[in-house]
Motif scaffolding. Sequence first.
Motif, mmCIF file in Angstrom:
data_model
loop_
_atom_site.group_PDB
_atom_site.id
_atom_site.type_symbol
_atom_site.label_atom_id
_atom_site.label_comp_id
_atom_site.label_asym_id
_atom_site.label_seq_id
_atom_site.Cartn_x
_atom_site.Cartn_y
_atom_site.Cartn_z
ATOM 1 N N LEU B 205 33.117 32.668 53.041
ATOM 2 C CA LEU B 205 32.930 34.180 53.076
ATOM 3 C C LEU B 205 34.112 34.868 52.291
ATOM 4 C CD1 LEU B 205 32.228 34.108 56.851
ATOM 5 C CD2 LEU B 205 30.656 34.460 54.988
ATOM 6 N N LYS B 206 35.037 34.062 52.032
ATOM 7 C CA LYS B 206 36.251 34.665 51.160
ATOM 8 C C LYS B 206 35.624 35.178 49.930
ATOM 9 C CE LYS B 206 40.722 32.960 52.948
ATOM 10 N NZ LYS B 206 40.463 32.002 53.586
ATOM 11 N N GLU B 207 34.593 34.079 49.255
ATOM 12 C CA GLU B 207 34.471 34.410 47.989
ATOM 13 C C GLU B 207 33.359 35.575 47.932
ATOM 14 O OE1 GLU B 207 34.067 29.686 46.641
ATOM 15 O OE2 GLU B 207 32.204 31.080 46.979
ATOM 16 N N VAL B 208 32.669 35.680 49.064
ATOM 17 C CA VAL B 208 31.704 36.985 49.046
ATOM 18 C C VAL B 208 32.765 38.141 48.918
ATOM 19 C CG1 VAL B 208 30.188 38.104 50.566
ATOM 20 C CG2 VAL B 208 30.135 35.600 50.288
ATOM 21 N N LEU B 209 33.713 38.286 49.727
ATOM 22 C CA LEU B 209 34.550 39.380 49.706
ATOM 23 C C LEU B 209 35.205 39.737 48.532
ATOM 24 C CD1 LEU B 209 35.925 39.172 53.406
ATOM 25 C CD2 LEU B 209 34.127 40.294 52.610
ATOM 26 N N ALA B 210 35.470 38.516 47.939
ATOM 27 C CA ALA B 210 36.150 38.689 46.724
ATOM 28 C C ALA B 210 35.183 39.231 45.282
ATOM 29 C CB ALA B 210 36.671 37.326 46.168
ATOM 30 N N VAL B 211 34.037 38.679 45.219
ATOM 31 C CA VAL B 211 33.359 39.092 44.155
ATOM 32 C C VAL B 211 31.993 40.061 44.273
ATOM 33 C CG1 VAL B 211 34.064 37.121 42.768
ATOM 34 C CG2 VAL B 211 31.812 37.026 44.149
ATOM 35 N N ALA B 212 31.506 40.141 45.430
ATOM 36 C CA ALA B 212 30.175 40.716 45.807
ATOM 37 C C ALA B 212 30.373 42.129 45.446
ATOM 38 C CB ALA B 212 29.583 40.222 46.959
#
Lengths: 370, 507
Positions: B205-212
């Motif tokens: 989920l961290k990645e989602v918040l970072a790039v999406a």
Amino acid sequence: MSEQSVEEGNGRSSSWLRRIWNTTSVPVGAVLLAALIGAAILAISGANPLDAYAALIKGSFGDSAAVGRTLEKATPLIFSGLAVAFAFKAGLFNIGAQGQLLVGAIVAAYVGFSIEGLPAIIHAPLALIAGAAAGAIYGAFPGALKTYTGANEVITTIMLNYVAINLTDYLADGPWKDTTPGNVVARTPKIFDSAAIPFVGDIPIGFFIALLMAVITWWLLYKTTIGFEIRTVGLNPHAAKYAGIKVAFTVILTMTLSGLLAGMGGSIETQGIVGRYQPGFNANLGFDGITVALLGKTHPFGVIPAALLIGAMKAGSSQMQFSADVAKEITDVIMAFILFFVAADMIIRWILRTRAAEGEKITLSTGWGK
Amino acid sequence: MIIKDAPIVLETKGMTKRFPGVLANDHVDLKLHKGEILALLGENGAGKSTLMNMIYGLYHPDEGEIWIKGEKVRLNDPGDAIARGVGMVHQHFQLVPVMTVAENVMLGAEITRGLYLDQRTAVTKVHELSMQYGLEVDPTAVIEDLPVGTQQRVEIIKALYRNADILILDEPTAVLTPQEAHELFRIMNDLTEQGVSIIFITHKLKEVLAVADRVGVLRGGKYVGTADPKTATEASLAELMVGRKVILQVDKAKAQPGEPVLKVSDLVVKDDRDQIAVDGLSLEVHAGEILGVAGVQGNGQREFVEALTGLRPVVSGKAVIAGQDITHAPPRTITELGVAHIPEDREKHGLVMPYTLADNMVLNRYYQKPYANGIILNQEKIDQDGAALVEKYDVRTPSVYTPASSLSGGNKQKVIVAREFSREMKLLIANQPTRGIDVGSIEFIHNQIVAQRDEGVAVLLVSAELDEVLGLADRVAVIFDGRIVKTLSIAEATRERVGLLMAGSDA
Ligand SMILES: Nc1ncnc2c1ncn2[C@@H]1O[C@H](COP(=O)(O)OP(=O)(O)OP(=O)(O)O)[C@@H](O)[C@H]1O
Ligand SMILES: [Mg+2]
């Protein structure tokens, strides 16, 4: 390997009609297509394909003698087909069924002609077991070579076929030669009647032994821990190792048992049909096992109808030659096409428009590593 | 970025896909705007990969329409999708290991001059693409010599080479190191700035918040909502995915360590290329504690675990489990000592794809009672216990007779976890136990690991996820260059400190 997913995949699922179609469509299609091509060749060469095929069927199933002939031809093919199919389950391609069969055939002959005075109840099984054991040892070789030196079994079994051919030729023309006065050909003496495997009516008893072996093979593969190990090694050797299976041992065991099946086929050919070992009489029985195994989808029970079909073609070809006046070699051509089409199953799938189930086709793409 | 007004480049309407016993996609409507990164979230088995495979022409929808750049399309195979500018990077790369980057890129779209392959033009083209999008890679390098992250870049270049402007990345970060993942995000941003639109699947989920730019969520095959990463939190995304509150922190009592169960001293192990990968490694794991091994991937973790579990020969040194020297023991001896092993590569070691789930559940105890009597398998018992495990571990499958190959990625992992956790053990060796698993199931698996620890099991946890190690471990051992450079208590193990140690500096 698509066929395996179908076969092992939903062994107990409800849609088994569909499953049967999935597993049989390719072999059945291959046979029909090959027959069609055979018909075209017959037509081009001026013969009437319908007459020829009618004669072929008459010659193989027309009367009880014909049926007996078919079973006689099918029996060794069941053995060699089982041998190839069995090895295939462990991911091994045993091209050496021919050699293992020859070795089994000559050893059974030796036990059959060299020991006199045993009752049939002991002599016949003894010869059968001796031939099977010889085949087993001959099969164990390439298995051991593979595990200890990494030599590919395809190559070693092909080479061992030549060794077997020359070895049996030598024995049949040398130490084990038939010394009956007047005999000039290379062959062993006739086996004693006590070692012979008889017929019931027109049906060779060897055929029932073949059926029994198919059941035992199936049982071993699918109902026992040994079969579980063999299949696991065949499908994923890394997972087999992880699971604690001794992969090296399993490879040798599989090749040994595969050789045993082929060797037993040789015994039965000697004891039931030929009555002695004579070079040339067993030609191709082992190689045809490859066709039979592939046509039978490498399943022990698939091997039986496949062997019957090929056996029928062999049994009926003389009748065809005789009454429809076409060269019996046309059956070899048809067999070659059958092998071609089962091996190149994409062609059949395309013609039948049966997609490989979608899951099988692209297991590469369902997410995290498949 | 003004995504809202950007034209829609891809749209699915009412996409439905059934597999035997499963409704994998249930009338999914999805929109992708030009130049955006759409993160697609969902539990294991929610239908993400299935949807993507339909957009890429690998699966065929039972119902529904696909619109690409304003045109309704019928995709018979990936060729059709590629022709419309769709590219997909699968988790398992489809590269030929012995060929060069340029050769792989042009494979299937070769440039020829007469009968000759025009290698030079391919190399130039690959070079141009890599300059244009900041995808650094040497066109003449051989694939098998490249790290995973770079191989993935080659896959992206392959898609771009075929003029893809809609890029699907199915869990691209699952096998990347955090550094490689960062690099990938930079590349993704570069790509979108040049007009490429991206669908990005992940469980992190961290990645989602970072790039999406936008988040779409699937649950049970249905599209259940869209979220804005600017306002969403990890917790809110998790809840949307799973349909309930998920506790992202592991809740555990203080460890009560007992006797050492695993003792490793000066272990030396070689990798597949015969290079020393584990170079004098020593550590101890006690009963009732979780020792987390933190480290950048490729520092010998894989070889270490394989050596411990009997899958790889040990060059020198010693490993003792429960008082028994297992340095050169075969896998079965080790398993029977009470060692459970969740392997890093579930496809290679963990599962036999064509086997049913039930058979996979007994992969390493098929020969024991009650699953076998002598050499005779008790299939009924195997199937029965398999069904119970499927239930307990919430494996999403139509039945226990389903072949493992047709499970979703995360559900495959759950099968392995279920198998390994369901037998008596003294030592649990878990290598990347939650790779590719959704947050809800991670919570479950983490709780199981802690429960095992509380029962007195020694746990060796190897993970590339620093969060996972720091969240679960009682002690943290940092591995670098095949050695444990430092072992810290969890209190001492701050992110910064561990991070520095992982990078090889002496903190
Ligand atoms: N080839 C197939 N045959 C049968 N069922 C399948 C097949 N592929 C997927 N499924 C089923 O469809 C459902 C959706 O699977 P899918 O792979 O799309 O999930 P996913 O969202 O990608 O999950 P994950 O996060 O675990 O990768 C699952 O229940 C799965 O078992
Ligand atoms: Mg997936």
